[in-house]
Every structure is written in structure tokens, then in C-alpha cells.
Design a protein around this motif. Structure first.
Motif, PDB file in Angstrom:
ATOM      1  N   ARG A  46       0.824  -1.206   0.000  1.00 34.97           N
ATOM      2  CA  ARG A  46       0.000   0.000   0.000  1.00 34.97           C
ATOM      3  C   ARG A  46       0.864   1.264   0.000  1.00 34.97           C
ATOM      4  O   ARG A  46       0.586   2.219  -0.725  1.00 34.97           O
ATOM      5  CB  ARG A  46      -0.917  -0.027   1.224  1.00 34.97           C
ATOM      6  CG  ARG A  46      -1.878   1.116   1.284  1.00 34.97           C
ATOM      7  CD  ARG A  46      -2.798   0.962   2.471  1.00 34.97           C
ATOM      8  NE  ARG A  46      -3.718   2.071   2.542  1.00 34.97           N
ATOM      9  CZ  ARG A  46      -4.573   2.269   3.500  1.00 34.97           C
ATOM     10  NH1 ARG A  46      -4.665   1.417   4.491  1.00 34.97           N
ATOM     11  NH2 ARG A  46      -5.354   3.305   3.505  1.00 34.97           N
ATOM     12  N   PHE A  95       1.074   4.015  -2.908  1.00 34.20           N
ATOM     13  CA  PHE A  95       0.787   5.416  -2.589  1.00 34.20           C
ATOM     14  C   PHE A  95       1.925   6.313  -3.071  1.00 34.20           C
ATOM     15  O   PHE A  95       1.684   7.365  -3.669  1.00 34.20           O
ATOM     16  CB  PHE A  95       0.551   5.597  -1.086  1.00 34.20           C
ATOM     17  CG  PHE A  95       0.305   7.013  -0.691  1.00 34.20           C
ATOM     18  CD1 PHE A  95      -0.871   7.669  -1.044  1.00 34.20           C
ATOM     19  CD2 PHE A  95       1.261   7.724   0.032  1.00 34.20           C
ATOM     20  CE1 PHE A  95      -1.094   8.987  -0.695  1.00 34.20           C
ATOM     21  CE2 PHE A  95       1.043   9.045   0.389  1.00 34.20           C
ATOM     22  CZ  PHE A  95      -0.139   9.675   0.024  1.00 34.20           C
ATOM     23  N   GLN A 109       1.482   6.742  -6.624  1.00 35.99           N
ATOM     24  CA  GLN A 109       0.307   7.589  -6.905  1.00 35.99           C
ATOM     25  C   GLN A 109       0.628   9.072  -6.772  1.00 35.99           C
ATOM     26  O   GLN A 109       0.168   9.887  -7.565  1.00 35.99           O
ATOM     27  CB  GLN A 109      -0.822   7.207  -5.948  1.00 35.99           C
ATOM     28  CG  GLN A 109      -2.103   7.971  -6.153  1.00 35.99           C
ATOM     29  CD  GLN A 109      -3.166   7.577  -5.118  1.00 35.99           C
ATOM     30  OE1 GLN A 109      -2.944   6.745  -4.257  1.00 35.99           O
ATOM     31  NE2 GLN A 109      -4.321   8.204  -5.225  1.00 35.99           N
TER      32      GLN A 109
END
Length: 166
Positions: free
Chosen positions: A19, A23, A26
Motif C-alpha cells: 500500500r 501510494f 500515486q
């Protein structure tokens, strides 16, 4: 021969979560060097170097936005980042070593049923306070910097609004 890791493999290798890695991708902080034909992220050795720099800068107290700025502007070389981290760790070790020595002295006195001098306690308390204050000062400085950035952002937004109204 260059090695590549998929996001799950990189997470296991580094101790970060999938995750977190996604992130970072992102927000444009840490993107993979490639992809498989099926679209899976592929990271190479140069990506590992960048990830090490990201984690080091975060440990130095920088926000993700600050880390991104430092790395994109090439404000520090990878060697300088490692050196900064080593300096900080050495400082922390020195503070903790002093505290440990004082605690050992107090413990030894207590075990020997020797009375403790006021100086023993005051030195111990000062070392504990110094260790705690260092952490508080670092956090406060980081928050002040973040608030300054927020203030600059809000001022720029206000200017944009004013210019649009005119």
C-alpha cells in the motif's frame, strides 16, 4: 544482469507495505522503472536507491512533500543523505549512551544500598529531559516548516482568487 522486483516482492524485501509503495507511486514520489506486459509494476536497483533515500529523508523528519522536493531538485546527493542520517543516528546514540551510563550508575548505587546524591538524580533527570527535548524540538521544527508551507500555499490561493475576481 539487472534484477527486477514486482511490488509485492519489493515490499517483502524492504519491509514497507504494498500500500505504501503504491501510494508513493500515486503521488509521484516513487514510480517503478518498468512494467510487465500484464501491467505489474517492476522495480530495479536504481529504484531501490531512490527508495532508500526516501526512507532516510522521512526518518530525518521531512514530510513526503519535502522529500519529493529534495529528491526532484537534487538538493542532496545520495551520499549526503546517508551522511545526514548517520550524523543524526550518532547524535541519538550519544544521547542514549549518556542516559544509559547514568541509569547504570543509579542502579549500581541502589543495588549496593548506597544513598543516592541529589546530583545523581539531577544528572539523570537532565539527561532524560535533553533526550526528550531533542525529539520535541525536531517535531516542532517540522510542524513549523509545514505550517509555513501551508501559509504560503494559502496566500498563493488567495492571490489566485483575487486575480480571478478582478
Amino acid at each position: 544482469m539487472e534484477r527486477y522486483w514486482k511490488v509485492g516482492d519489493l515490499a517483502k524485501l524492504t519491509g514497507l507495505t504494498v500500500r505504501t509503495l503504491r501510494f508513493y507511486d500515486q503521488i509521484g514520489l516513487f514510480s517503478p522503472s518498468g512494467q510487465t506486459d500484464s501491467g505489474h509494476r517492476l522495480y530495479d536497483e536504481s529504484d531501490l536507491s531512490r527508495l532508500q533515500q526516501i526512507v532516510s529523508l522521512k526518518e530525518l523528519g521531512l514530510s513526503l512533500e519535502e522529500v519529493k522536493s529534495v529528491l526532484n531538485d537534487k538538493q542532496f546527493s545520495p551520499l549526503e543523505i546517508v551522511s545526514l542520517q548517520m550524523s543524526r543516528i550518532k547524535e541519538q546514540i550519544k544521547l542514549q549512551q549518556t542516559l544509559l551510563e547514568l541509569l547504570q550508575h543509579v542502579s549500581k548505587s541502589m543495588q549496593g544500598k548506597e544513598p543516592l546524591a541529589v546530583e545523581d538524580f539531577t544528572e539523570l533527570l537532565q539527561a532524560m529531559k535533553k533526550s526528550h527535548e531533542k525529539l520535541v524540538v525536531e517535531r516542532r521544527t517540522s510542524w513549523e516548516h509545514r505550517l509555513d508551507l501551508l501559509g504560503n500555499f494559502l496566500a498563493a490561493e488567495e492571490e489566485d482568487w483575487k486575480s480571478k475576481e478582478d
